[in-house]
Design an enzyme around this catalytic site. Structure first.
Site, mmCIF file in Angstrom:
data_model
loop_
_atom_site.group_PDB
_atom_site.id
_atom_site.type_symbol
_atom_site.label_atom_id
_atom_site.label_comp_id
_atom_site.label_asym_id
_atom_site.label_seq_id
_atom_site.Cartn_x
_atom_site.Cartn_y
_atom_site.Cartn_z
ATOM 1 N N LYS B 80 12.469 -4.627 1.053
ATOM 2 C CA LYS B 80 12.165 -4.018 -0.245
ATOM 3 C C LYS B 80 13.304 -3.086 -0.652
ATOM 4 C CE LYS B 80 8.388 -1.505 -2.583
ATOM 5 N NZ LYS B 80 7.033 -0.913 -2.409
ATOM 6 N N SER B 155 3.316 -2.506 -5.477
ATOM 7 C CA SER B 155 4.702 -2.520 -5.914
ATOM 8 C C SER B 155 5.622 -3.429 -5.090
ATOM 9 C CB SER B 155 5.269 -1.099 -5.867
ATOM 10 O OG SER B 155 5.304 -0.617 -4.541
ATOM 11 N N SER B 179 0.386 -0.826 -1.991
ATOM 12 C CA SER B 179 1.554 -1.610 -2.415
ATOM 13 C C SER B 179 2.046 -2.667 -1.431
ATOM 14 C CB SER B 179 2.711 -0.670 -2.765
ATOM 15 O OG SER B 179 2.509 -0.095 -4.022
#
Lengths: 97, 513
Positions: B80, B155, B179
Site C-alpha cells: 500500500k 482504503s 480499511s
C-alpha cells in the site's frame, strides 16, 4: 443546525485551508450533517467512565540511549520545495509591519 | 494468465524452495499480469518492475548459493502506498505528496525486503487512508475485479484488488476503521487487522495513530498468516509496538479447527441497513461453524451502536493533528510561494490545493471536535464511549472465545454512488470499527456471494487482544469447509476481469447457491 457557515469559515482558517466560496457552500451542510450524526455519542450515559486515548494500556517505555547515525543533510533536503545554504528555504514568517 | 499468478503464496513458496521455478520467473509472470489487466483495474500507483526483477535475481542467486531463505523469499507482494520506500515514490494517494521520494524505508518495507519478498509496486488507496472505496485517491479510483463498475472497498482498495485480480498473491494494507477487512470482504479475499501494536507503524504515514494497524491481504487464510508472521513483532522504532512474542498465526491457520470453540454472534451487528444477501450468507456461515463443532450463542455488545459516531470523532481528531505536518515547508507540494506571501498563506494555499474533499472534511471535523468549548462534548465523550466499547468486548470474551459478524453491511457498491454522501460512505465500516477502537484482532474471510447481486460477502471473526492466532484458526476452518462445499475457492467465481473465458468458465454451481 449544529454549525453555521461562519463557524465553518473559522474552522477552515484554523485548519490552514484556503477554501473557496463554492467549496464552503458545499462543505458547510456536509459538516453540519456529520456533526449532528456524531453528536449521538452524547446520548451515552458515561458519567464516571474514564476516557480511553489508546487501545492498549501504555506506560513510558525506557531504553538505552544509543548513538545511531542520522540521515545526511543532502538526503534530508533532497525533497525540499526550496533550499538555500544547506537549509530549508521558507516564505517569510513575520509580518511586514 | 500464467499458472504462476493463480498459485497461492504457500504453493509458490514450496515451488521456489524445490527450485521448480525461479523468483525471476514468478516475478515476471506477475509483472506480465499487471501489464495485462491493471489498465482496467488500476490497483497500482507505481509498478517497480526493474527493482522487483533485481530483487528476484538476488533471491535466485542466494538460493543457488545454498543460502537458508525464509518462506516468502521470491514471493511477490504489493505494498500500500502509505508505507515509505526509499526506491519508489510514496504518495498516500495525495497530490500533496505527488512523486515524493522518502529518505527511509518503513519497518514493514524493511521486513518484507529482509524476508526476500519481492515488492512489485505501490498500491492505490483513499487519500491518507480516509475512505471506504478508493475513490478518494488523487490519482483516480481502483475498480473491483468482480465487477469493474463497482468499488473495491477502501482504503486499501488497491491492495485488495491487486490480490483479487491475480496481480499479486499477497498485499499489505492498513486498517484504521476497517480499511483492510472491508476491501477484502468486497473483493472476495482474506484480510486481517492484527492486534494494535502487533505490527510496526514506523514509516507508515499516519492517519489516526491510536488506530492505524498494518496487516496482510491474501487469497487464502494461510497466505495471510505467512505474510503476517514475516512482518510482525516488536520494533523499537515504534513506541506503541508490543514487546512480546508475536502470536503463532501460521500454525493456527494450519490447525483450522473450531471443535468446542465458543462463538458469539453480535446482536448489534445485524438488522436494519444490512443487505438481505449479506445476512443470509452470514447466517449460513454461522451454521457451518456450528456444524464443525463450534458452540454458537448470541452476545449483546450494547455500546457498539455508538462505535461509528465515536470513531468519526476520534479518527478525525487524530488526523487533524497528524496532517498538520503537511505545511509545505520541508517536503511535498508548495503552492503560491511568489516572494510576497507569508509562510502561513503559502501553507493554506498548499493544503487547499494538495488535499482532496474528504481529507479536508476530516481535518475540519477534527479541528472542531478538539476546539475549546466542544472538546468535552465531542472528543472527550467519544473517548469515554471507547472505554465502554472495550468493556463490551471484555464482557463478551468472558462468555465466548470469538465474536462473529458480517464484515460489511452491503456488498461492493457502484462507483460514484456515495462519493458526495459522506455519511453513507462511513456506514461501510459499521462492523469493523469496534475492533479498531478496542485494538483487538479481527479477520475477514469470504463466506459466499449475495444472491441478489452475485458479489462476495465477508465473515468477520473478532478475537481478544493478542489472540490473533485464534482468528486465523476460525477463518481457516470456515475457508476449508466453504471451499469443499463450493468445489473451489470463492474467487474462482469472479468474472469481472477475465470474463466467461476466465479461470473457471464452467462454474455454475458453488458459491452462489
Amino acid at each position: 443546525m449544529s454549525i453555521t457557515r461562519d463557524e465553518v469559515v473559522h474552522l477552515a482558517r484554523l485548519s490552514r485551508l484556503a477554501l473557496g466560496q463554492e467549496e464552503l457552500d458545499h462543505l458547510a451542510p456536509q459538516l453540519d450533517q456529520i456533526i449532528s450524526a456524531v453528536a449521538r455519542v452524547q446520548e451515552v450515559a458515561a458519567e464516571g467512565i474514564p476516557p480511553t486515548s489508546h487501545a492498549l494500556p501504555l506506560t513510558n517505555v525506557f531504553r538505552e540511549d544509543e548513538i545511531v547515525p542520522c540521515l545526511a543533510a543532502d538526503v534530508v533536503l533532497s525533497e525540499a520545495p526550496a533550499v538555500e545554504q544547506q537549509r530549508f528555504k521558507v516564505p517569510r514568517i513575520l509580518a511586514e509591519d | 494468465m500464467s499458472e504462476l499468478t493463480t498459485m497461492t503464496a504457500a504453493d509458490l513458496s514450496a515451488a521456489l524452495r524445490s527450485k521448480d521455478v525461479s523468483a525471476t520467473e514468478v516475478t515476471q509472470a506477475h509483472l506480465d499480469r499487471i501489464a495485462e489487466v491493471d489498465g482496467r483495474v488500476h490497483a497500482f500507483l507505481h509498478v517497480a518492475a526493474e527493482e522487483a526483477l533485481a530483487a528476484a535475481e538476488q533471491v535466485d542467486s542466494r538460493r543457488a548459493a545454498g543460502a537458508e531463505l525464509g518462506p516468502l523469499a521470491g514471493v511477490p507482494v504489493a505494498l500500500k502506498d502509505v508505507f515509505t520506500t526509499i526506491d519508489m515514490p510514496t504518495t498516500a494517494g495525495s497530490r500533496i505528496l505527488n512523486q515524493w521520494r522518502p529518505p527511509y524505508d518503513a519497518t514493514i518495507t524493511t521486513r518484507l525486503r529482509r524476508a526476500g519478498a519481492i515488492i512489485l509496486g505501490k498500491t492505490n488507496m483513499d487519500e491518507f487512508a480516509m475512505g471506504s472505496s478508493t475513490e478518494n485517491s488523487a490519482f483516480g479510483p481502483t475498480r473491483n475485479p468482480w465487477d469493474l463498475s463497482r468499488v473495491p472497498g477502501g482504503s486499501s482498495g488497491g491492495s485488495a484488488a491487486s490480490v483479487a485480480a491475480y496481480e499479486a498473491p499477497l498485499a499489505i494494507g492498513t486498517d484504521t476503521g476497517g480499511s483492510i477487512r472491508q476491501p477484502a470482504a468486497v473483493c472476495g479475499i482474506t484480510g486481517m487487522k492484527p492486534t494494535y501494536g502487533g505490527n510496526s507503524r514506523y514509516g507508515l504515514i499516519a492517519f489516526a495513530s491510536s488506530l492505524d494497524t498494518p496487516g496482510p491481504l491474501a487469497r487464502t487464510v494461510l497466505d495471510a498468516a505467512l505474510l503476517q508472521e514475516a512482518i510482525s513483532g516488536h520494533d523499537p522504532m515504534d513506541a506503541t509496538s508490543i514487546d512480546e512474542a508475536a502470536p503463532p498465526v501460521v500454525a493456527a491457520a494450519r490447525q483450522a479447527d473450531v471443535a468446542g470453540l465458543r462463538i458469539g454472534v453480535v446482536t448489534e451487528l445485524s438488522g436494519e441497513g444490512y443487505q438481505p444477501g449479506v445476512l443470509s450468507r452470514f447466517s449460513q456461515a454461522v451454521e457451518l461453524l456450528e456444524s464443525l463443532g463450534a458452540k454458537v450463542t448470541e452476545v449483546s455488545c450494547p455500546h457498539f451502536r455508538y462505535a461509528l459516531p465515536a470513531y468519526y470523532l476520534i479518527a478525525p481528531s487524530e488526523c487533524s493533528s497528524n496532517l498538520a505536518r503537511f505545511d509545505a515547508m520541508r517536503y511535498g507540494l508548495r503552492v503560491g510561494d511568489d516572494g510576497t506571501r507569508s509562510a502561513e498563506e503559502v501553507m493554506s494555499l498548499t493544503r487547499e490545493a494538495g488535499f482532496g474533499a474528504e481529507v479536508k472534511r476530516r481535518i475540519m471535523l477534527g479541528t472542531y471536535a478538539l476546539s475549546s468549548g466542544y472538546y468535552e462534548a465531542y472528543y472527550g465523550k467519544a473517548q469515554q464511549v471507547r472505554t465502554l466499547i472495550a468493556r463490551d468486548f471484555e464482557a463478551a470474551f468472558g462468555q465466548v472465545d470469538v465474536l462473529v459478524s458480517p464484515t460489511t453491511p452491503t456488498t461492493a457498491f457502484p462507483l460514484g454512488e456515495r462519493t458526495d454522501d459522506p455519511m453513507a460512505m462511513y456506514l461501510a465500516d459499521l462492523c469493523t470499527i469496534p475492533s479498531n477502537l478496542a485494538g483487538n484482532a479481527a479477520i475477514s474471510v469470504p463466506c459466499g456471494l449475495a444472491p441478489e447481486d452475485g458479489l462476495p460477502v465477508g465473515l468477520q471473526v473478532m478475537t481478544p487482544v493478542l489472540a490473533d492466532d485464534r482468528a486465523y484458526r476460525v477463518a481457516a476452518a470456515a475457508e476449508a469447509a466453504f471451499t469443499e462445499r463450493w468445489g473451489h475457492p470463492l474467487l474462482a467465481s469472479a468474472k469481472g476481469l477475465d470474463g466467461a473465458s476466465g479461470l473457471d468458465a464452467d462454474d455454475t454451481k458453488g458459491a452462489g447457491r
